[in-house]
Motif scaffolding. Structure first.
Motif, PDB file in Angstrom:
ATOM      1  N   THR A 292       0.912  -1.222   0.019  1.00 58.03           N
ATOM      2  CA  THR A 292      -0.030  -0.048  -0.097  1.00 58.03           C
ATOM      3  C   THR A 292       0.737   1.344  -0.087  1.00 58.03           C
ATOM      4  O   THR A 292       1.770   1.317   0.783  1.00 58.03           O
ATOM      5  N   VAL A 293       0.475   2.241  -1.046  1.00 58.61           N
ATOM      6  CA  VAL A 293       1.290   3.265  -0.716  1.00 58.61           C
ATOM      7  C   VAL A 293       0.436   4.482  -0.630  1.00 58.61           C
ATOM      8  O   VAL A 293      -0.801   4.544  -1.144  1.00 58.61           O
ATOM      9  N   PHE A 294       0.644   5.352   0.208  1.00 61.88           N
ATOM     10  CA  PHE A 294      -0.328   6.580   0.670  1.00 61.88           C
ATOM     11  C   PHE A 294       0.512   7.944   0.623  1.00 61.88           C
ATOM     12  O   PHE A 294       1.662   7.857   0.958  1.00 61.88           O
ATOM     13  N   ILE A 295      -0.290   8.982   0.203  1.00 63.07           N
ATOM     14  CA  ILE A 295       0.318  10.290   0.273  1.00 63.07           C
ATOM     15  C   ILE A 295      -0.619  11.263   0.634  1.00 63.07           C
ATOM     16  O   ILE A 295      -1.831  10.916   0.628  1.00 63.07           O
ATOM     17  N   ARG A 296      -0.278  12.350   1.161  1.00 56.25           N
ATOM     18  CA  ARG A 296      -1.219  13.397   1.754  1.00 56.25           C
ATOM     19  C   ARG A 296      -0.617  14.772   1.593  1.00 56.25           C
ATOM     20  O   ARG A 296       0.442  14.774   1.953  1.00 56.25           O
ATOM     21  N   THR A 297      -1.495  15.692   1.765  1.00 57.12           N
ATOM     22  CA  THR A 297      -1.152  17.008   1.715  1.00 57.12           C
ATOM     23  C   THR A 297      -1.457  17.783   3.391  1.00 57.12           C
ATOM     24  O   THR A 297      -1.992  16.696   4.111  1.00 57.12           O
ATOM     25  N   SER A 298      -1.109  19.033   3.675  1.00 60.52           N
ATOM     26  CA  SER A 298      -1.322  19.129   5.182  1.00 60.52           C
ATOM     27  C   SER A 298      -2.671  19.464   5.360  1.00 60.52           C
ATOM     28  O   SER A 298      -3.310  20.332   4.427  1.00 60.52           O
ATOM     29  N   PRO A 299      -3.430  18.902   6.363  1.00 59.24           N
ATOM     30  CA  PRO A 299      -4.610  19.243   6.911  1.00 59.24           C
ATOM     31  C   PRO A 299      -4.660  20.712   7.414  1.00 59.24           C
ATOM     32  O   PRO A 299      -5.993  21.056   7.652  1.00 59.24           O
ATOM     33  N   PHE A 300      -3.700  21.234   7.580  1.00 59.52           N
ATOM     34  CA  PHE A 300      -3.797  22.738   8.222  1.00 59.52           C
ATOM     35  C   PHE A 300      -3.679  23.559   7.344  1.00 59.52           C
ATOM     36  O   PHE A 300      -3.573  25.021   7.689  1.00 59.52           O
ATOM     37  N   ASN A 301      -3.300  23.449   6.063  1.00 62.33           N
ATOM     38  CA  ASN A 301      -3.306  24.397   5.013  1.00 62.33           C
ATOM     39  C   ASN A 301      -4.714  24.749   4.492  1.00 62.33           C
ATOM     40  O   ASN A 301      -5.407  24.122   3.792  1.00 62.33           O
ATOM     41  N   LYS A 302      -5.059  26.154   5.014  1.00 62.09           N
ATOM     42  CA  LYS A 302      -6.357  26.666   4.941  1.00 62.09           C
ATOM     43  C   LYS A 302      -6.552  27.150   3.319  1.00 62.09           C
ATOM     44  O   LYS A 302      -7.688  27.168   2.793  1.00 62.09           O
ATOM     45  N   ASN A 303      -5.228  27.503   2.514  1.00 63.93           N
ATOM     46  CA  ASN A 303      -5.398  27.724   1.234  1.00 63.93           C
ATOM     47  C   ASN A 303      -5.605  26.904   0.184  1.00 63.93           C
ATOM     48  O   ASN A 303      -5.962  27.073  -0.913  1.00 63.93           O
ATOM     49  N   LYS A 304      -5.362  25.566   0.665  1.00 66.78           N
ATOM     50  CA  LYS A 304      -5.464  24.683  -0.236  1.00 66.78           C
ATOM     51  C   LYS A 304      -6.436  23.262   0.349  1.00 66.78           C
ATOM     52  O   LYS A 304      -6.271  22.988   1.548  1.00 66.78           O
ATOM     53  N   LYS A 305      -7.316  22.870  -0.604  1.00 67.22           N
ATOM     54  CA  LYS A 305      -8.061  21.663  -0.045  1.00 67.22           C
ATOM     55  C   LYS A 305      -7.357  20.580   0.277  1.00 67.22           C
ATOM     56  O   LYS A 305      -6.437  20.145  -0.493  1.00 67.22           O
ATOM     57  N   TYR A 306      -7.776  19.938   1.278  1.00 63.37           N
ATOM     58  CA  TYR A 306      -6.771  18.696   1.867  1.00 63.37           C
ATOM     59  C   TYR A 306      -6.973  17.517   0.864  1.00 63.37           C
ATOM     60  O   TYR A 306      -8.029  17.167   0.049  1.00 63.37           O
ATOM     61  N   TYR A 307      -5.959  16.666   0.405  1.00 66.00           N
ATOM     62  CA  TYR A 307      -5.710  15.715  -0.467  1.00 66.00           C
ATOM     63  C   TYR A 307      -5.127  14.575   0.153  1.00 66.00           C
ATOM     64  O   TYR A 307      -3.910  14.801   0.559  1.00 66.00           O
ATOM     65  N   SER A 308      -5.814  13.567   0.273  1.00 62.40           N
ATOM     66  CA  SER A 308      -5.231  12.112   0.773  1.00 62.40           C
ATOM     67  C   SER A 308      -5.692  10.887  -0.008  1.00 62.40           C
ATOM     68  O   SER A 308      -6.812  10.956  -0.383  1.00 62.40           O
ATOM     69  N   ASN A 309      -4.848  10.306  -0.274  1.00 62.03           N
ATOM     70  CA  ASN A 309      -5.081   9.057  -1.061  1.00 62.03           C
ATOM     71  C   ASN A 309      -4.242   7.755  -0.893  1.00 62.03           C
ATOM     72  O   ASN A 309      -3.189   8.116  -0.330  1.00 62.03           O
ATOM     73  N   SER A 310      -4.717   6.701  -1.406  1.00 61.61           N
ATOM     74  CA  SER A 310      -3.850   5.374  -1.136  1.00 61.61           C
ATOM     75  C   SER A 310      -4.147   4.397  -2.078  1.00 61.61           C
ATOM     76  O   SER A 310      -5.168   4.369  -2.691  1.00 61.61           O
ATOM     77  N   TYR A 311      -3.173   3.466  -2.351  1.00 61.87           N
ATOM     78  CA  TYR A 311      -3.756   2.370  -3.245  1.00 61.87           C
ATOM     79  C   TYR A 311      -3.158   1.201  -2.831  1.00 61.87           C
ATOM     80  O   TYR A 311      -1.519   1.080  -2.507  1.00 61.87           O
ATOM     81  N   THR A 312      -3.597   0.090  -3.033  1.00 56.78           N
ATOM     82  CA  THR A 312      -2.873  -1.149  -2.449  1.00 56.78           C
ATOM     83  C   THR A 312      -2.794  -2.102  -3.654  1.00 56.78           C
ATOM     84  O   THR A 312      -3.791  -2.365  -4.482  1.00 56.78           O
ATOM     85  N   ALA A 313      -1.597  -2.489  -3.954  1.00 59.17           N
ATOM     86  CA  ALA A 313      -1.124  -3.417  -5.078  1.00 59.17           C
ATOM     87  C   ALA A 313      -1.089  -4.800  -4.487  1.00 59.17           C
ATOM     88  O   ALA A 313      -0.346  -5.059  -3.561  1.00 59.17           O
ATOM     89  N   GLU A 314      -1.877  -5.704  -5.157  1.00 57.81           N
ATOM     90  CA  GLU A 314      -1.737  -7.435  -4.585  1.00 57.81           C
ATOM     91  C   GLU A 314      -0.811  -7.787  -5.591  1.00 57.81           C
ATOM     92  O   GLU A 314      -0.520  -7.682  -6.736  1.00 57.81           O
ATOM     93  N   LEU A 315       0.286  -8.705  -4.812  1.00 61.11           N
ATOM     94  CA  LEU A 315       1.402  -9.021  -5.594  1.00 61.11           C
ATOM     95  C   LEU A 315       1.111 -10.579  -6.146  1.00 61.11           C
ATOM     96  O   LEU A 315       0.533 -11.330  -5.360  1.00 61.11           O
ATOM     97  N   PRO A 316       1.471 -10.666  -7.416  1.00 60.61           N
ATOM     98  CA  PRO A 316       1.185 -12.433  -7.907  1.00 60.61           C
ATOM     99  C   PRO A 316       2.083 -13.235  -7.228  1.00 60.61           C
ATOM    100  O   PRO A 316       1.382 -14.423  -6.847  1.00 60.61           O
TER     101      PRO A 316
END
Length: 425
Positions: A292-316
């Motif tokens: 699983t890889v995840f990234i996020r912006t700062s939740p305290f930045n009032k000038n930018k909308k908060y962005y957080s996301n993750s994706y899980t890759a299943e290995l063969p």
């Protein structure tokens, strides 16, 4: 209620202001001076010397709030150096293993020892021997608390630290006296919410908690609190866990020293985290089936909308091969990267871990695994000998402009030959 004298004898060894002690070990001039160690990106105070505590610097306090105090009293400040602390922790634990057949490594700076084989009249003396040997062989000062249960040994350790005696054996005849002065919030296993609940019910000390009725504690709280009460009465309910339990997942993440916007910088950080995670599970002889890889912006930045996301890759096929793990991690990053954002943190989680000798096989597995295993072993040995990242992937970058802020780093590396102290005659 009487304190029941059981055969069980448990010692808790706790390193004093561990991170500060590690930094002082290589700078003797710091002994007796106020010292603090900061968290990742020099954010908060996570370790304080007694001198720093006396100045009113609190644990967990943001560094910017105490800067004036630090400047006024000439407090020495260090960024966290986890490679150093981890190495010295391993050395301390190796010394402790010479004192007892069963040891539970509870945290980086704490361990429980089973001292049931030691006579009661020798326990305090034995504790002093432990403390002296750890100090002599590693240079790290410790406090030793001994009693019938893990919870009481925690109490004894706390008292030894507070009274500056170094060693405390909480015996049957003195237990209630000490528990009557021991604040409820300092009892092991009593968190903030439980503290509020107990105070509301006029339970202010460890002795008050010890003396509550069994029916009330079971009805009003949970099983863990009931165990805590029994342990305070001297009845062992929390077993020593000497066997190391392998991790169920492995997470490596860091907040960036400065905000990151480009996908190239994110790829460098994710690659670096993936290499570290792969090394960790190889050390435990494990393999992973999901990344699983995840990234996020700062939740305290009032000038930018908060962005957080993750994706899980299943290995063969489950693996601990760094090359494979990096490949799938970067593919996962591409699926969640959103241009135009100022990212504050990225990380990777390896899950569905299992023992390396229990992986699935196919016709090509024996041939592929044999060569890759030798390659990974060669990389791990080289990096252990010459320092992490001596051998790395080009995708991990060289300058790492995104790496976490460490303006006060001591830059001590116990794996580096060039960091050995020089003796002048």
């Amino acid at each position: 209620m009487s304190f029941t004298n059981y055969k069980s004898k448990i010692a808790l060894i706790d390193c004093n202001s561990f991170y500060v002690s590690c930094e002082r070990l290589f700078k003797p001039k710091l002994f007796g001076k106020p010292v603090v160690v900061l968290s990742n990106n020099d954010g908060c105070v996570i370790s304080r010397s007694n001198e720093a505590k006396a100045l009113g610097i609190k644990m967990g306090e943001p560094f910017f709030k105490v800067k004036d105090l630090v400047k006024k009293h000439k407090v020495y400040v260090f960024s966290s150096n986890y490679a150093l602390y981890g190495d010295l922790s391993r050395r301390v634990m190796q010394v402790l293993k010479t004192f007892a057949p069963n040891i539970e490594i509870y945290s980086i700076d704490e361990a429980f020892l089973d001292l049931s084989f030691v006579e009661a009249n020798r326990l305090e003396e034995y504790g002093k021997e432990i403390r002296a040997k750890v100090l002599k062989w590693t240079g790290i000062p410790t406090s030793v608390g001994i009693s019938n249960t893990k919870t009481l040994s925690k109490v004894a350790n706390h008292i030894a630290k507070k009274n500056k005696t170094g060693v405390m054996y909480l015996a049957a005849e003195t237990a209630d006296e000490h528990l009557s002065h021991f604040a409820i919030q300092d009892v092991w296993g009593v968190g903030r919410q439980l503290t509020k609940f107990f105070l509301k019910n006029n339970i202010t000390t460890a002795l008050d908690l010890k003396n509550v009725s069994n029916g009330w504690i079971k009805k009003s709280t949970n099983v863990l609190s009931a165990k805590t009460v029994m342990e305070l009465r001297g009845m062992p309910c929390i077993d020593l866990q000497p066997n190391y339990e392998k991790r169920k997942n492995c997470c490596v993440s860091r907040s960036f020293g400065k905000k990151v916007s480009t996908v190239e910088e994110l790829r460098e950080s994710v690659t670096t985290h993936a290499l570290n995670a792969a090394e960790k599970i190889r050390t435990d002889q494990q393999i992973t089936r999901a990344i699983t890889v995840f990234i996020r912006t700062s939740p305290f930045n009032k000038n930018k909308k908060y962005y957080s996301n993750s994706y899980t890759a299943e290995l063969p096929l489950a693996t601990n091969n760094s090359l494979e793990i990096v490949k799938y991690a970067l593919a996962a990053l591409d699926k969640i990267y959103k241009p135009g954002q100022l990212y504050q943190k990225a990380g990777i989680i390896l899950s569905k871990l299992k023992d390396a000798d229990k992986f699935e096989r196919n016709l090509l597995t024996p041939f592929i695994q044999k060569d890759l295993k030798k390659l990974m072993q060669a990389i791990d040995v080289t990096n252990m000998k010459y320092g992490r990242y001596s051998i790395s992937l080009a995708q991990a970058g060289i300058n790492k402009s995104w790496k976490m802020r460490r303006q006060h780093s001591s830059k001590i590396d116990t794996a580096s030959f060039y960091d050995l102290p020089t003796i002048r005659v």
